[in-house]
Design an enzyme around this catalytic site. Structure first.
Site, PDB file in Angstrom:
ATOM      1  N   GLY A  19       1.866  13.118   1.601  1.00 27.10           N
ATOM      2  CA  GLY A  19       2.260  13.733   2.817  1.00 27.10           C
ATOM      3  C   GLY A  19       1.576  13.132   4.076  1.00 27.10           C
ATOM      4  O   GLY A  19       1.337  13.794   4.919  1.00 27.10           O
ATOM      5  N   ARG A  20       1.604  11.735   4.087  1.00 31.08           N
ATOM      6  CA  ARG A  20       0.747  10.802   4.995  1.00 31.08           C
ATOM      7  C   ARG A  20      -0.399  11.545   5.335  1.00 31.08           C
ATOM      8  O   ARG A  20      -0.898  11.821   6.352  1.00 31.08           O
ATOM      9  CB  ARG A  20       1.421  10.879   6.266  1.00 31.08           C
ATOM     10  CG  ARG A  20       3.044  10.140   6.155  1.00 31.08           C
ATOM     11  CD  ARG A  20       3.513   9.989   7.453  1.00 31.08           C
ATOM     12  NE  ARG A  20       3.681  10.862   8.560  1.00 31.08           N
ATOM     13  CZ  ARG A  20       4.836  11.456   8.390  1.00 31.08           C
ATOM     14  NH1 ARG A  20       5.939  11.411   7.450  1.00 31.08           N
ATOM     15  NH2 ARG A  20       4.949  12.715   9.460  1.00 31.08           N
ATOM     16  N   ILE A  63       0.966  -1.242  -0.192  1.00 29.26           N
ATOM     17  CA  ILE A  63      -0.049   0.072  -0.034  1.00 29.26           C
ATOM     18  C   ILE A  63       0.955   1.207   0.041  1.00 29.26           C
ATOM     19  O   ILE A  63       1.589   1.571   1.264  1.00 29.26           O
ATOM     20  CB  ILE A  63      -0.777   0.096   1.362  1.00 29.26           C
ATOM     21  CG1 ILE A  63      -1.603  -1.354   1.492  1.00 29.26           C
ATOM     22  CG2 ILE A  63      -1.867   1.244   0.987  1.00 29.26           C
ATOM     23  CD1 ILE A  63      -2.449  -1.783   0.167  1.00 29.26           C
ATOM     24  N   ARG A 100      -3.204   9.011   7.212  1.00 27.83           N
ATOM     25  CA  ARG A 100      -3.872   8.286   6.117  1.00 27.83           C
ATOM     26  C   ARG A 100      -5.027   7.124   6.558  1.00 27.83           C
ATOM     27  O   ARG A 100      -4.973   6.890   7.795  1.00 27.83           O
ATOM     28  CB  ARG A 100      -2.552   7.410   5.626  1.00 27.83           C
ATOM     29  CG  ARG A 100      -1.514   8.348   5.115  1.00 27.83           C
ATOM     30  CD  ARG A 100      -0.041   7.554   4.291  1.00 27.83           C
ATOM     31  NE  ARG A 100       0.465   6.955   5.636  1.00 27.83           N
ATOM     32  CZ  ARG A 100       1.647   6.311   5.597  1.00 27.83           C
ATOM     33  NH1 ARG A 100       2.104   6.126   4.540  1.00 27.83           N
ATOM     34  NH2 ARG A 100       2.225   6.129   6.781  1.00 27.83           N
ATOM     35  N   CYS A 137      13.243  11.677   1.616  1.00 27.89           N
ATOM     36  CA  CYS A 137      12.255  10.539   1.892  1.00 27.89           C
ATOM     37  C   CYS A 137      12.803   9.494   1.156  1.00 27.89           C
ATOM     38  O   CYS A 137      13.537   9.752   0.121  1.00 27.89           O
ATOM     39  CB  CYS A 137      10.714  10.684   1.985  1.00 27.89           C
ATOM     40  SG  CYS A 137      10.145  11.004   0.437  1.00 27.89           S
ATOM     41  N   LYS A 141       0.273   0.048  10.026  1.00 29.98           N
ATOM     42  CA  LYS A 141      -0.342  -0.165   8.601  1.00 29.98           C
ATOM     43  C   LYS A 141      -1.019  -1.801   8.763  1.00 29.98           C
ATOM     44  O   LYS A 141      -2.093  -1.786   8.168  1.00 29.98           O
ATOM     45  CB  LYS A 141       0.492   0.145   7.414  1.00 29.98           C
ATOM     46  CG  LYS A 141       0.107  -0.081   6.090  1.00 29.98           C
ATOM     47  CD  LYS A 141       0.978   0.075   4.928  1.00 29.98           C
ATOM     48  CE  LYS A 141       1.531   1.296   5.242  1.00 29.98           C
ATOM     49  NZ  LYS A 141       2.512   1.640   3.728  1.00 29.98           N
ATOM     50  N   THR A 149       5.894  -3.806   4.036  1.00 35.21           N
ATOM     51  CA  THR A 149       5.957  -2.390   4.931  1.00 35.21           C
ATOM     52  C   THR A 149       6.859  -2.622   6.259  1.00 35.21           C
ATOM     53  O   THR A 149       7.165  -3.640   6.633  1.00 35.21           O
ATOM     54  CB  THR A 149       4.539  -2.223   5.176  1.00 35.21           C
ATOM     55  OG1 THR A 149       4.328  -1.010   6.105  1.00 35.21           O
ATOM     56  CG2 THR A 149       4.061  -3.524   6.253  1.00 35.21           C
ATOM     57  N   ASP A 167       0.043  11.052  11.287  1.00 30.11           N
ATOM     58  CA  ASP A 167      -0.177  10.235  10.358  1.00 30.11           C
ATOM     59  C   ASP A 167      -1.613  10.178  10.059  1.00 30.11           C
ATOM     60  O   ASP A 167      -2.451   9.560  10.799  1.00 30.11           O
ATOM     61  CB  ASP A 167       0.161   8.715  10.221  1.00 30.11           C
ATOM     62  CG  ASP A 167       0.383   8.019   9.093  1.00 30.11           C
ATOM     63  OD1 ASP A 167      -0.379   8.239   8.251  1.00 30.11           O
ATOM     64  OD2 ASP A 167       0.968   6.790   9.022  1.00 30.11           O
ATOM     65  N   THR A 194       9.774  15.123  11.364  1.00 26.56           N
ATOM     66  CA  THR A 194       8.584  15.005  10.398  1.00 26.56           C
ATOM     67  C   THR A 194       7.431  14.790  11.348  1.00 26.56           C
ATOM     68  O   THR A 194       6.258  15.478  10.978  1.00 26.56           O
ATOM     69  CB  THR A 194       8.537  13.770   9.620  1.00 26.56           C
ATOM     70  OG1 THR A 194       7.478  13.668   8.436  1.00 26.56           O
ATOM     71  CG2 THR A 194       8.935  12.553  10.243  1.00 26.56           C
TER      72      THR A 194
END
Length: 487
Positions: free
Chosen positions: A336-337, A277, A371, A292, A402, A397, A369, A357
């Site tokens: 950007g998350r 993902i 997302r 990144c 996640k 990942t 985060d 970050t």
């Protein structure tokens, strides 16, 4: 001949003679043209005074008497039948204009509630003692007291409430073949009923081009192969990508809704498909930013999924069999998350000031985060991956959150496959830059799917970014400890 006698000289003749022969023309008072509706002024003023202080004579020119000053309508009104209003009749209800535009404060609060996906939880939302709605979150702050766990809990509860509002639906709108440096792939474009973004799925399944001795279950979109309408033609299906095999001028076979059934060898004999993902990253994938490793991860994911799969033999006398790699990369449009490209660029400036970050996101009023993965799970289910009745998946990942979010959304994950940064794999003590990337010649560049290609991302910005992901976001990654005192 007798000439006619002239009339006597009058005063008018004398005045005319003076006008014609005088040295200076007399001044005549200037007159203006009378208005066409001047005769209606008394009537209009009387009607305006009788109607109230909010009505003027101009209202009768536009709304109340449309026939006035309109030549085509002047004859359609029979004013002889107008008897006026009965004095004993009850007063008419006066219509008032009600604005549908809420005050700015209410609109801002409504926008904030919609952003947090809690429109369906007004009855459950906490209220203050005076029963006031919850206050809007500050858009900018230098406080970092709000922890990542709190953000994650809010996001998970919002997702649960949002799922009860409307069931998520995805539909594959188009599919095509794309040759990549790592082999052929199928690019799928999806629409959904949650946002207006066009999310993608890069499917690696080369066996669909030329099936071999072992035919693994094909990775196909159920919504793409479905019949969209009774009037669609075979060319309509082929144009949107609902075909089998490799499309060419000599090979044009449209698929059917049942063409994606699981056939071939048993699924236990083949490892579960490898998936990733991946969230959109313009700076890392298109510009080649080394803040990144997103561009590197996208290329590495496609490369790893494309690697041949070794099927062990059931007998020691027969050699193992190789089949093409199979899996998918779900490409989500959440830059950007989840905070967007604008906030991401601003966060970069805060990082240059010394913040990491995570802290930069919190200072901008965002979560560490933001997302979501429910759309990605729906796309994988449409491809027949990760469902209870289908194949489980192995996820590429380093983020355990996640994996937990994917399983919570209903994806069946059988294994987590780590992704070690290429620069960390090849780093040697005393060398900040990877050894194989010291040369900057064009011929040394390794081809890949992004601007970074098959090369490694490296630099102080990347090391700081990866350390933050390990120490503050819990990524399961072996931390490079050469500069342990900086951690």
């Amino acid at each position: 001949m007798v000439r006619p006698s002239h009339e006597a000289f009058t005063d008018a003749d004398a005045a005319l003679l003076d006008l014609l022969t005088g040295p200076v023309a007399p001044t005549v008072p200037k007159t203006a043209f009378a208005r066409r509706d001047a005769a209606l002024d008394p009537l209009l003023m009387a009607a305006a005074f009788a109607s109230g202080p909010h009505v003027t004579r101009n209202h009768y020119h536009h709304d109340f008497f449309p026939g006035v000053m309109l030549p085509k309508a002047e004859g359609s009104w029979d004013w002889t039948k107008f008897s006026g209003q009965d004095a004993d009749a009850p007063p008419r209800k006066k219509l008032t204009y009600v604005s549908r535009q809420a005050p700015r404060k209410q609109k801002a609060e409504a926008t904030f509630v919609e952003k947090e996906n809690v429109t369906q939880s007004s009855a459950l939302a906490p209220t203050s003692a005076d029963n006031q709605p919850p206050r809007k979150r500050r858009t900018s702050s230098i406080s970092t007291t709000e922890s990542v766990s709190t953000r994650s809990h809010t996001s998970s509860s919002s997702s649960t409430l949002n799922s009860s509002a409307a069931e998520l639906e995805v539909k594959c709108m188009a599919r095509t073949r794309i040759p990549t440096p790592h082999g052929p792939a199928f690019l799928h474009l999806y629409h959904n009923n949650r946002d207006s973004k066009e999310h993608l799925a890069i499917v690696i399944d080369s066996s669909q081009f030329a099936p071999g001795a072992i035919v693994p279950p094909p990775i196909r979109s159920r919504t793409l192969d479905a019949i969209w309408s009774t009037s669609e033609t075979e060319m309509d299906r082929i144009t949107r990508g609902a075909y089998v095999g490799r499309l060419s001028a000599a090979h044009q076979h449209a698929s059917h809704p049942r063409s994606g059934e699981r056939t071939g060898v048993q699924m236990d004999n083949i490892p579960s498909p490898l998936i990733r993902i991946h969230s959109e990253c313009f700076t890392g994938e298109t510009v080649g930013s080394m803040r990144c490793d997103c561009g590197e991860q996208l290329d590495e994911a496609i490369r790893l999924i494309s690697q041949p799969i070794i099927i062990p033999s059931s007998s020691p006398l027969t050699p193992p069999t190789n089949i093409p790699g199979r899996g998918a990369v779900v490409y989500l449009r959440q830059e950007g998350r989840g905070i967007g490209l604008l906030s991401k660029i601003r966060a970069y400036n805060l990082q240059d000031l010394g913040h990491d970050t995570v802290t930069a996101n919190l200072m901008l009023g965002h979560g560490a985060d933001e997302r979501g993965y429910d759309i990605a799970v729906a796309i994988l289910r449409d491809l027949g991956l990760g469902a209870d009745a289908g194949e489980g998946v192995r996820v590429l990942t380093n983020n355990p959150d996640k994996v937990e979010a994917l399983e919570k959304d209903g994806l069946r994950v059988v294994e987590r496959v780590p992704m070690i940064p290429r620069s960390w794999k090849s780093r040697h003590p005393g060398k900040h830059q990877p050894e194989e990337h010291v040369s900057e010649k064009d011929e040394d560049r390794i081809v890949g799917a992004t601007l970074i290609g098959g090369n490694a991302v490296y630099g102080e910005d990347l090391d700081k970014y990866l350390r933050t992901k390990v120490l503050k976001m819990g990524h399961m990654l072996p931390l490079w400890t050469e500069d342990a005192e900086e951690i």
